[in-house]
Design a protein around this motif. Sequence first.
Motif, PDB file in Angstrom:
ATOM      1  N   THR A  31      68.027 -59.375 -61.833  1.00  0.00           N
ATOM      2  CA  THR A  31      69.014 -59.834 -62.853  1.00  0.00           C
ATOM      3  C   THR A  31      68.592 -61.303 -63.532  1.00  0.00           C
ATOM      4  N   ALA A  32      67.854 -62.034 -62.790  1.00  0.00           N
ATOM      5  CA  ALA A  32      67.272 -63.351 -63.337  1.00  0.00           C
ATOM      6  C   ALA A  32      66.183 -63.003 -64.580  1.00  0.00           C
ATOM      7  N   CYS A  33      65.226 -62.264 -64.261  1.00  0.00           N
ATOM      8  CA  CYS A  33      63.949 -62.125 -65.058  1.00  0.00           C
ATOM      9  C   CYS A  33      63.720 -60.681 -65.763  1.00  0.00           C
ATOM     10  N   TYR A  34      64.365 -59.763 -65.076  1.00  0.00           N
ATOM     11  CA  TYR A  34      64.252 -58.290 -65.686  1.00  0.00           C
ATOM     12  C   TYR A  34      62.841 -57.811 -65.381  1.00  0.00           C
ATOM     13  N   LEU A  35      61.872 -58.489 -64.830  1.00  0.00           N
ATOM     14  CA  LEU A  35      60.549 -57.961 -64.910  1.00  0.00           C
ATOM     15  C   LEU A  35      60.394 -57.005 -63.880  1.00  0.00           C
ATOM     16  N   VAL A  36      61.127 -56.889 -62.812  1.00  0.00           N
ATOM     17  CA  VAL A  36      60.983 -55.788 -61.649  1.00  0.00           C
ATOM     18  C   VAL A  36      62.212 -55.108 -61.357  1.00  0.00           C
ATOM     19  N   LYS A  37      62.059 -53.954 -60.611  1.00  0.00           N
ATOM     20  CA  LYS A  37      63.240 -53.129 -60.392  1.00  0.00           C
ATOM     21  C   LYS A  37      63.145 -52.873 -58.771  1.00  0.00           C
ATOM     22  N   TYR A  38      64.272 -52.784 -58.196  1.00  0.00           N
ATOM     23  CA  TYR A  38      64.338 -52.415 -56.691  1.00  0.00           C
ATOM     24  C   TYR A  38      65.590 -51.371 -56.312  1.00  0.00           C
ATOM     25  N   CYS A  39      64.953 -50.657 -55.201  1.00  0.00           N
ATOM     26  CA  CYS A  39      65.998 -49.608 -55.017  1.00  0.00           C
ATOM     27  C   CYS A  39      67.114 -49.891 -54.038  1.00  0.00           C
ATOM     28  N   SER A  40      67.084 -51.128 -53.594  1.00  0.00           N
ATOM     29  CA  SER A  40      68.057 -51.844 -52.592  1.00  0.00           C
ATOM     30  C   SER A  40      68.007 -53.028 -52.738  1.00  0.00           C
ATOM     31  N   ILE A  41      69.181 -53.735 -52.017  1.00  0.00           N
ATOM     32  CA  ILE A  41      69.137 -55.213 -51.868  1.00  0.00           C
ATOM     33  C   ILE A  41      68.220 -55.676 -50.673  1.00  0.00           C
ATOM     34  N   LYS A  42      68.039 -54.688 -49.701  1.00  0.00           N
ATOM     35  CA  LYS A  42      67.042 -54.910 -48.561  1.00  0.00           C
ATOM     36  C   LYS A  42      65.713 -55.121 -49.210  1.00  0.00           C
ATOM     37  N   CYS A  43      65.129 -54.311 -50.058  1.00  0.00           N
ATOM     38  CA  CYS A  43      63.853 -54.360 -50.829  1.00  0.00           C
ATOM     39  C   CYS A  43      63.834 -55.722 -51.628  1.00  0.00           C
ATOM     40  N   GLN A  44      64.967 -55.976 -52.148  1.00  0.00           N
ATOM     41  CA  GLN A  44      64.941 -57.112 -52.897  1.00  0.00           C
ATOM     42  C   GLN A  44      64.624 -58.526 -52.022  1.00  0.00           C
ATOM     43  N   LYS A  45      65.358 -58.368 -51.125  1.00  0.00           N
ATOM     44  CA  LYS A  45      65.426 -59.596 -50.196  1.00  0.00           C
ATOM     45  C   LYS A  45      63.868 -59.765 -49.647  1.00  0.00           C
ATOM     46  N   GLU A  46      63.466 -58.576 -49.141  1.00  0.00           N
ATOM     47  CA  GLU A  46      61.894 -58.607 -48.631  1.00  0.00           C
ATOM     48  C   GLU A  46      60.897 -58.947 -49.736  1.00  0.00           C
ATOM     49  N   HIS A  47      61.111 -58.625 -50.708  1.00  0.00           N
ATOM     50  CA  HIS A  47      60.172 -58.796 -52.084  1.00  0.00           C
ATOM     51  C   HIS A  47      60.239 -60.213 -52.637  1.00  0.00           C
ATOM     52  N   ARG A  48      61.364 -61.196 -52.130  1.00  0.00           N
ATOM     53  CA  ARG A  48      61.673 -62.420 -52.769  1.00  0.00           C
ATOM     54  C   ARG A  48      60.567 -63.379 -52.736  1.00  0.00           C
ATOM     55  N   SER A  49      59.884 -63.524 -51.525  1.00  0.00           N
ATOM     56  CA  SER A  49      58.990 -64.572 -51.489  1.00  0.00           C
ATOM     57  C   SER A  49      57.811 -64.311 -52.443  1.00  0.00           C
ATOM     58  N   GLN A  50      57.401 -63.015 -52.677  1.00  0.00           N
ATOM     59  CA  GLN A  50      56.460 -62.737 -53.359  1.00  0.00           C
ATOM     60  C   GLN A  50      56.602 -62.827 -54.729  1.00  0.00           C
ATOM     61  N   HIS A  51      57.901 -62.657 -55.384  1.00  0.00           N
ATOM     62  CA  HIS A  51      58.251 -62.531 -56.659  1.00  0.00           C
ATOM     63  C   HIS A  51      58.917 -63.856 -57.200  1.00  0.00           C
ATOM     64  N   LYS A  52      59.312 -64.799 -56.341  1.00  0.00           N
ATOM     65  CA  LYS A  52      60.254 -65.996 -56.583  1.00  0.00           C
ATOM     66  C   LYS A  52      59.273 -66.857 -57.671  1.00  0.00           C
ATOM     67  N   ARG A  53      58.212 -67.041 -57.763  1.00  0.00           N
ATOM     68  CA  ARG A  53      57.419 -67.941 -58.591  1.00  0.00           C
ATOM     69  C   ARG A  53      57.580 -67.250 -59.972  1.00  0.00           C
ATOM     70  N   ALA A  54      57.196 -65.874 -60.163  1.00  0.00           N
ATOM     71  CA  ALA A  54      56.996 -65.340 -61.463  1.00  0.00           C
ATOM     72  C   ALA A  54      58.523 -65.340 -62.039  1.00  0.00           C
ATOM     73  N   CYS A  55      59.483 -65.050 -60.990  1.00  0.00           N
ATOM     74  CA  CYS A  55      61.038 -64.718 -61.440  1.00  0.00           C
ATOM     75  C   CYS A  55      61.555 -66.256 -61.998  1.00  0.00           C
ATOM     76  N   LYS A  56      60.993 -67.275 -61.428  1.00  0.00           N
ATOM     77  CA  LYS A  56      61.548 -68.418 -61.915  1.00  0.00           C
ATOM     78  C   LYS A  56      60.999 -68.818 -63.291  1.00  0.00           C
ATOM     79  N   LYS A  57      59.714 -68.610 -63.483  1.00  0.00           N
ATOM     80  CA  LYS A  57      59.283 -69.042 -64.529  1.00  0.00           C
ATOM     81  C   LYS A  57      59.595 -67.884 -65.658  1.00  0.00           C
ATOM     82  N   ARG A  58      59.816 -66.667 -65.680  1.00  0.00           N
ATOM     83  CA  ARG A  58      60.511 -65.633 -66.545  1.00  0.00           C
ATOM     84  C   ARG A  58      61.876 -65.960 -66.956  1.00  0.00           C
ATOM     85  N   ALA A  59      62.598 -66.469 -65.923  1.00  0.00           N
ATOM     86  CA  ALA A  59      63.985 -66.744 -66.049  1.00  0.00           C
ATOM     87  C   ALA A  59      64.268 -68.132 -67.076  1.00  0.00           C
ATOM     88  N   ALA A  60      63.355 -69.056 -66.773  1.00  0.00           N
ATOM     89  CA  ALA A  60      63.228 -70.291 -67.561  1.00  0.00           C
ATOM     90  C   ALA A  60      62.862 -70.032 -69.098  1.00  0.00           C
TER      91      ALA A  60
END
Length: 81
Positions: A31-60
Amino acid sequence: MMSSASMDEADEMCASCGIPAGDDIKLKNCTACYLVKYCSIKCQKEHRSQHKRACKKRAAELRDELLFKQPESTHLGDCPI
């Protein structure tokens, strides 16, 4: 470089576990960057460390686009005040 068909397929897979979207699996966008999709909250939390940098950049970028977007001109040259 990926073909557009393979990019479409990648868009329809969970970014964390790789499960493809289907009738029984609904993927939800980040919901911050719309770049990736997840099947569950668990997957979103597990992937957060890998996705965080790109997510913050795109959200900005999205915030800046919204902030600096020129308004529609509806006053036909007259001062709107």
